[in-house]
Every structure is written in C-alpha cells, then in structure tokens.
Design a protein around this motif. Structure first.
Motif, PDB file in Angstrom:
ATOM      1  N   VAL A  82       0.836  -1.200   0.000  1.00  0.00           N
ATOM      2  CA  VAL A  82       0.000   0.000   0.000  1.00  0.00           C
ATOM      3  C   VAL A  82       0.872   1.251   0.000  1.00  0.00           C
ATOM      4  N   SER A  83       1.895   1.271   0.835  1.00  0.00           N
ATOM      5  CA  SER A  83       2.804   2.428   0.876  1.00  0.00           C
ATOM      6  C   SER A  83       3.462   2.664  -0.469  1.00  0.00           C
ATOM      7  N   GLY A  84       3.928   1.584  -1.089  1.00  0.00           N
ATOM      8  CA  GLY A  84       4.569   1.710  -2.391  1.00  0.00           C
ATOM      9  C   GLY A  84       3.616   2.222  -3.456  1.00  0.00           C
ATOM     10  N   VAL A  85       2.392   1.716  -3.449  1.00  0.00           N
ATOM     11  CA  VAL A  85       1.402   2.149  -4.438  1.00  0.00           C
ATOM     12  C   VAL A  85       1.036   3.608  -4.204  1.00  0.00           C
ATOM     13  N   ILE A  86       0.843   3.991  -2.960  1.00  0.00           N
ATOM     14  CA  ILE A  86       0.511   5.389  -2.662  1.00  0.00           C
ATOM     15  C   ILE A  86       1.635   6.310  -3.114  1.00  0.00           C
ATOM     16  N   ASN A  87       2.878   5.940  -2.839  1.00  0.00           N
ATOM     17  CA  ASN A  87       4.011   6.765  -3.286  1.00  0.00           C
ATOM     18  C   ASN A  87       4.035   6.887  -4.800  1.00  0.00           C
ATOM     19  N   ARG A  88       3.794   5.776  -5.480  1.00  0.00           N
ATOM     20  CA  ARG A  88       3.780   5.793  -6.938  1.00  0.00           C
ATOM     21  C   ARG A  88       2.665   6.702  -7.452  1.00  0.00           C
ATOM     22  N   LEU A  89       1.497   6.623  -6.844  1.00  0.00           N
ATOM     23  CA  LEU A  89       0.369   7.446  -7.279  1.00  0.00           C
ATOM     24  C   LEU A  89       0.612   8.928  -6.994  1.00  0.00           C
ATOM     25  N   ARG A  90       1.302   9.218  -5.918  1.00  0.00           N
ATOM     26  CA  ARG A  90       1.646  10.626  -5.637  1.00  0.00           C
ATOM     27  C   ARG A  90       2.619  11.162  -6.686  1.00  0.00           C
ATOM     28  N   ARG A  91       3.563  10.315  -7.116  1.00  0.00           N
ATOM     29  CA  ARG A  91       4.476  10.738  -8.186  1.00  0.00           C
ATOM     30  C   ARG A  91       3.699  10.957  -9.483  1.00  0.00           C
ATOM     31  N   LYS A 144       6.257  15.832 -28.700  1.00  0.00           N
ATOM     32  CA  LYS A 144       7.006  14.620 -28.388  1.00  0.00           C
ATOM     33  C   LYS A 144       7.302  14.527 -26.893  1.00  0.00           C
ATOM     34  N   ASP A 145       7.660  15.644 -26.275  1.00  0.00           N
ATOM     35  CA  ASP A 145       7.941  15.657 -24.839  1.00  0.00           C
ATOM     36  C   ASP A 145       6.687  15.363 -24.032  1.00  0.00           C
ATOM     37  N   VAL A 146       5.562  15.938 -24.452  1.00  0.00           N
ATOM     38  CA  VAL A 146       4.297  15.721 -23.752  1.00  0.00           C
ATOM     39  C   VAL A 146       3.884  14.256 -23.845  1.00  0.00           C
ATOM     40  N   VAL A 147       3.963  13.699 -25.034  1.00  0.00           N
ATOM     41  CA  VAL A 147       3.570  12.300 -25.227  1.00  0.00           C
ATOM     42  C   VAL A 147       4.477  11.371 -24.424  1.00  0.00           C
ATOM     43  N   THR A 148       5.754  11.669 -24.356  1.00  0.00           N
ATOM     44  CA  THR A 148       6.687  10.864 -23.565  1.00  0.00           C
ATOM     45  C   THR A 148       6.276  10.849 -22.100  1.00  0.00           C
ATOM     46  N   GLN A 149       5.887  12.010 -21.575  1.00  0.00           N
ATOM     47  CA  GLN A 149       5.460  12.081 -20.180  1.00  0.00           C
ATOM     48  C   GLN A 149       4.131  11.365 -19.954  1.00  0.00           C
ATOM     49  N   ILE A 150       3.222  11.468 -20.912  1.00  0.00           N
ATOM     50  CA  ILE A 150       1.943  10.752 -20.799  1.00  0.00           C
ATOM     51  C   ILE A 150       2.195   9.246 -20.779  1.00  0.00           C
ATOM     52  N   ALA A 151       3.100   8.774 -21.605  1.00  0.00           N
ATOM     53  CA  ALA A 151       3.438   7.349 -21.623  1.00  0.00           C
ATOM     54  C   ALA A 151       4.036   6.917 -20.286  1.00  0.00           C
ATOM     55  N   ALA A 152       4.865   7.760 -19.690  1.00  0.00           N
ATOM     56  CA  ALA A 152       5.459   7.434 -18.389  1.00  0.00           C
ATOM     57  C   ALA A 152       4.386   7.336 -17.313  1.00  0.00           C
ATOM     58  N   VAL A 153       3.418   8.240 -17.336  1.00  0.00           N
ATOM     59  CA  VAL A 153       2.314   8.201 -16.377  1.00  0.00           C
ATOM     60  C   VAL A 153       1.504   6.920 -16.566  1.00  0.00           C
ATOM     61  N   SER A 154       1.254   6.568 -17.798  1.00  0.00           N
ATOM     62  CA  SER A 154       0.481   5.363 -18.096  1.00  0.00           C
ATOM     63  C   SER A 154       1.184   4.122 -17.543  1.00  0.00           C
ATOM     64  N   ARG A 155       2.491   4.033 -17.754  1.00  0.00           N
ATOM     65  CA  ARG A 155       3.251   2.885 -17.234  1.00  0.00           C
ATOM     66  C   ARG A 155       3.230   2.856 -15.711  1.00  0.00           C
ATOM     67  N   ALA A 156       3.347   4.020 -15.088  1.00  0.00           N
ATOM     68  CA  ALA A 156       3.330   4.076 -13.622  1.00  0.00           C
ATOM     69  C   ALA A 156       1.977   3.635 -13.069  1.00  0.00           C
ATOM     70  N   LEU A 157       0.900   4.027 -13.716  1.00  0.00           N
ATOM     71  CA  LEU A 157      -0.430   3.589 -13.283  1.00  0.00           C
ATOM     72  C   LEU A 157      -0.587   2.088 -13.458  1.00  0.00           C
ATOM     73  N   ASP A 158      -0.086   1.569 -14.570  1.00  0.00           N
ATOM     74  CA  ASP A 158      -0.133   0.117 -14.785  1.00  0.00           C
ATOM     75  C   ASP A 158       0.605  -0.612 -13.673  1.00  0.00           C
ATOM     76  N   LYS A 159       1.793  -0.130 -13.325  1.00  0.00           N
ATOM     77  CA  LYS A 159       2.582  -0.776 -12.277  1.00  0.00           C
ATOM     78  C   LYS A 159       1.858  -0.729 -10.941  1.00  0.00           C
ATOM     79  N   ALA A 160       1.183   0.370 -10.646  1.00  0.00           N
ATOM     80  CA  ALA A 160       0.417   0.467  -9.398  1.00  0.00           C
ATOM     81  C   ALA A 160      -0.701  -0.568  -9.396  1.00  0.00           C
ATOM     82  N   GLY A 161      -1.399  -0.682 -10.496  1.00  0.00           N
ATOM     83  CA  GLY A 161      -2.477  -1.667 -10.590  1.00  0.00           C
ATOM     84  C   GLY A 161      -1.969  -3.084 -10.473  1.00  0.00           C
ATOM     85  N   PHE A 162      -0.874  -3.383 -11.138  1.00  0.00           N
ATOM     86  CA  PHE A 162      -0.308  -4.729 -11.068  1.00  0.00           C
ATOM     87  C   PHE A 162       0.170  -5.054  -9.654  1.00  0.00           C
TER      88      PHE A 162
END
Length: 86
Positions: free
Chosen positions: A8-17, A36-54
C-alpha cells in the motif's frame, strides 16, 4: 480489502508521483512544449499507473475476487480484472 502495508505504501508513493507528473504535463501543455515531450510524459504516467495496478493485483488478488462455490477464485473475474489493466 486488506493489502500488505508495504505494498500500500509503495502504491501510494507511486500514485503521488503520478499526480505530480500529471501536473507537469498540464504545465507543459499550457507552456506550449513540444508534442514529443508531452507524449513521452503521458506514456510514463500510463506505465506508472499500470505498475500500481499490477502491484495491487499481485498482492491481493484473492482478496479482490469473491470465491466461487468451490472456495476457489472465479477465473472469469480474474481474467476480467487482469484485462482491465491491459
């Protein structure tokens, strides 16, 4: 649902980032930053959300799914949950 406290702590930290990253993306758009910079950041957010869910699924999968009549998790519900993150 009860999950492991460390998870839970790890997921919360990830979601705060992620929350901070989304704020950064909004500022990038407001400042007219390169697409290109915006899309790169959106992709990073998407991956971070996936990792939180997993992380949540891996830690508490059986707690997330009601057991069937035989006491085993419902495989159809498990598949649906996994596919929701795909």
């Amino acid at each position: 649902m009860q999950l492991d406290g460390d998870v839970v702590s790890g997921v919360i930290n990830r979601l705060r980032r992620v929350e901070g990253q989304i704020g950064g993306i909004i500022r990038m758009l407001e400042d007219g930053r390169d697409c290109k910079d915006v899309v790169t950041q959106i992709a990073a957010v998407s991956r971070a959300l996936d990792k939180a869910g997993f992380a949540i699924i891996a830690s508490g999968l059986e707690k997330c799914i009601a057991a069937g009549e035989d006491g085993q998790p419902d495989r159809a519900q498990l598949e649906k949950l996994f596919l929701s993150l795909a």
